[in-house]
Design a protein around this motif. Sequence first.
Motif, PDB file in Angstrom:
ATOM      1  N   HIS A 255       0.843  -1.204   0.000  1.00 54.29           N
ATOM      2  CA  HIS A 255       0.000   0.000   0.000  1.00 54.29           C
ATOM      3  C   HIS A 255       0.875   1.251   0.000  1.00 54.29           C
ATOM      4  O   HIS A 255       0.646   2.193  -0.775  1.00 54.29           O
ATOM      5  N   ALA A 256       1.898   1.274   0.844  1.00 49.12           N
ATOM      6  CA  ALA A 256       2.789   2.427   0.925  1.00 49.12           C
ATOM      7  C   ALA A 256       3.541   2.642  -0.383  1.00 49.12           C
ATOM      8  O   ALA A 256       3.706   3.777  -0.847  1.00 49.12           O
ATOM      9  N   LEU A 257       3.997   1.556  -1.003  1.00 50.92           N
ATOM     10  CA  LEU A 257       4.747   1.663  -2.251  1.00 50.92           C
ATOM     11  C   LEU A 257       3.856   2.151  -3.396  1.00 50.92           C
ATOM     12  O   LEU A 257       4.273   2.981  -4.216  1.00 50.92           O
TER      13      LEU A 257
ATOM     14  N   PRO B 191       3.298   5.178  -7.675  1.00 49.10           N
ATOM     15  CA  PRO B 191       2.351   4.455  -8.542  1.00 49.10           C
ATOM     16  C   PRO B 191       2.823   4.318  -9.975  1.00 49.10           C
ATOM     17  O   PRO B 191       2.669   3.249 -10.586  1.00 49.10           O
ATOM     18  N   LEU B 192       3.379   5.390 -10.547  1.00 46.37           N
ATOM     19  CA  LEU B 192       3.800   5.330 -11.946  1.00 46.37           C
ATOM     20  C   LEU B 192       4.974   4.380 -12.127  1.00 46.37           C
ATOM     21  O   LEU B 192       5.039   3.643 -13.119  1.00 46.37           O
TER      22      LEU B 192
ATOM     23  N   ALA C 268      -6.607   2.586  -5.811  1.00 45.61           N
ATOM     24  CA  ALA C 268      -7.185   2.288  -7.124  1.00 45.61           C
ATOM     25  C   ALA C 268      -7.414   3.547  -7.941  1.00 45.61           C
ATOM     26  O   ALA C 268      -7.090   3.599  -9.139  1.00 45.61           O
ATOM     27  N   GLU C 269      -7.949   4.590  -7.301  1.00 50.02           N
ATOM     28  CA  GLU C 269      -8.198   5.839  -8.018  1.00 50.02           C
ATOM     29  C   GLU C 269      -6.899   6.494  -8.466  1.00 50.02           C
ATOM     30  O   GLU C 269      -6.823   7.054  -9.568  1.00 50.02           O
ATOM     31  N   LEU C 270      -5.880   6.432  -7.627  1.00 52.34           N
ATOM     32  CA  LEU C 270      -4.579   6.996  -7.990  1.00 52.34           C
ATOM     33  C   LEU C 270      -4.005   6.266  -9.203  1.00 52.34           C
ATOM     34  O   LEU C 270      -3.519   6.894 -10.165  1.00 52.34           O
ATOM     35  N   LEU C 271      -4.079   4.943  -9.196  1.00 51.32           N
ATOM     36  CA  LEU C 271      -3.551   4.159 -10.313  1.00 51.32           C
ATOM     37  C   LEU C 271      -4.345   4.387 -11.587  1.00 51.32           C
ATOM     38  O   LEU C 271      -3.772   4.513 -12.671  1.00 51.32           O
ATOM     39  N   ARG C 272      -5.669   4.476 -11.468  1.00 53.06           N
ATOM     40  CA  ARG C 272      -6.497   4.709 -12.663  1.00 53.06           C
ATOM     41  C   ARG C 272      -6.181   6.060 -13.295  1.00 53.06           C
ATOM     42  O   ARG C 272      -6.186   6.198 -14.527  1.00 53.06           O
ATOM     43  N   SER C 273      -5.899   7.049 -12.460  1.00 54.50           N
ATOM     44  CA  SER C 273      -5.554   8.363 -13.013  1.00 54.50           C
ATOM     45  C   SER C 273      -4.233   8.309 -13.769  1.00 54.50           C
ATOM     46  O   SER C 273      -4.084   8.917 -14.833  1.00 54.50           O
ATOM     47  N   LYS C 274      -3.269   7.568 -13.233  1.00 56.40           N
ATOM     48  CA  LYS C 274      -1.977   7.428 -13.920  1.00 56.40           C
ATOM     49  C   LYS C 274      -2.140   6.651 -15.227  1.00 56.40           C
ATOM     50  O   LYS C 274      -1.528   6.989 -16.249  1.00 56.40           O
TER      51      LYS C 274
END
Length: 339
Positions: free
Chosen positions: A87-89, A94-95, A125-131
């Motif tokens: 989770h921290a990583l 994320p990118l 999940a939202e952070l990854l989807r934005s990337k």
Amino acid sequence: QGIDCHAPVSGKVSGIDGAIEILSDGKDEPIPLLGSERREWEALEPLEIVRILREFGVTTLPGASSSSMDTMILNGCESEPYLTSDHALLMSHPLEVLKGGEILRRALGAKDLILALEDNKEEVAELLRSKIFLHGRSRVRVQMLPARYPQGDDRILVRDLLEEVGARVFSIATAFATYEALILRKPFFERVVTVGGECVAQPQNFWLRIGTLVEDAVKLARGFLRSPEKVILGGPMTGTAVSTLEVPVLKETPAILGLPREVAKPQRVEPCIRCNRCVESCPVSISPVMITLAAEKDLFLFAQYYGASFCIECGNCSYVCPAKRPMVELIQYANAGEP
């Protein structure tokens, strides 16, 4: 494992006795080109990617072939209590994790990449989807799964997502190490580790070099508030208990946990009462009760008949057993025995 090993410190090899001992020179000198971006890395062929990842100590891969799989999975499901290193990583890099996953996908020749998360990680999940959207990564998708144990087991993950035999699953730590190795020329010599549990003064995640002693890692978290009943490397369900703090952090160590007596107290083992709870809780639908009863009498063929070889060692059966029988240990014995 067919991959190179890299020292986490500069110095000299002082001994080889089951493990490689390195005497640090105190200079901590990095290898040449460490941190310098590899030019034209996106044009590398799959076999060259495989060679680099082995050379930099990340992972072994078969390389792309005519029978390449359709989908590859990054496992972001931390279904065991206390674990937060993935989770921290994902929140901090994320990118980089996505780039590492894409590199692994290309090396395997897979068509698509799934990043699997439990549904209690919506912010991740939202952070990854934005990337994914901003960088136009059409072959990558985030898939949410129920937050339940043992969702993080690779075999359970493949079954729930794809029902596809032979799909490859990689950890978040491996994806990030892949990014660093291929793009930044950094060998896999450190990883994020959760140092936690009720006995730890300040539980948190740390970047720890491979080979760091558990004792030193605990000191970074301000030590123990009280003596732990059990110290575990990994999660409380599948981790390994250690009897000394003078053991090293390994590439596969996601956590160091100091658990108190009320959490990890030893239990008195009683005879099996045939309650069937172990069967009801088994995620792979085998019969732990019959396997363990057979193992106690060295009836190894009987144990295999009831599915011993399909056990994923999740520990559910041991956890729910009212008699506190060592179910996982007995199934391991059954699998190791000669029929």
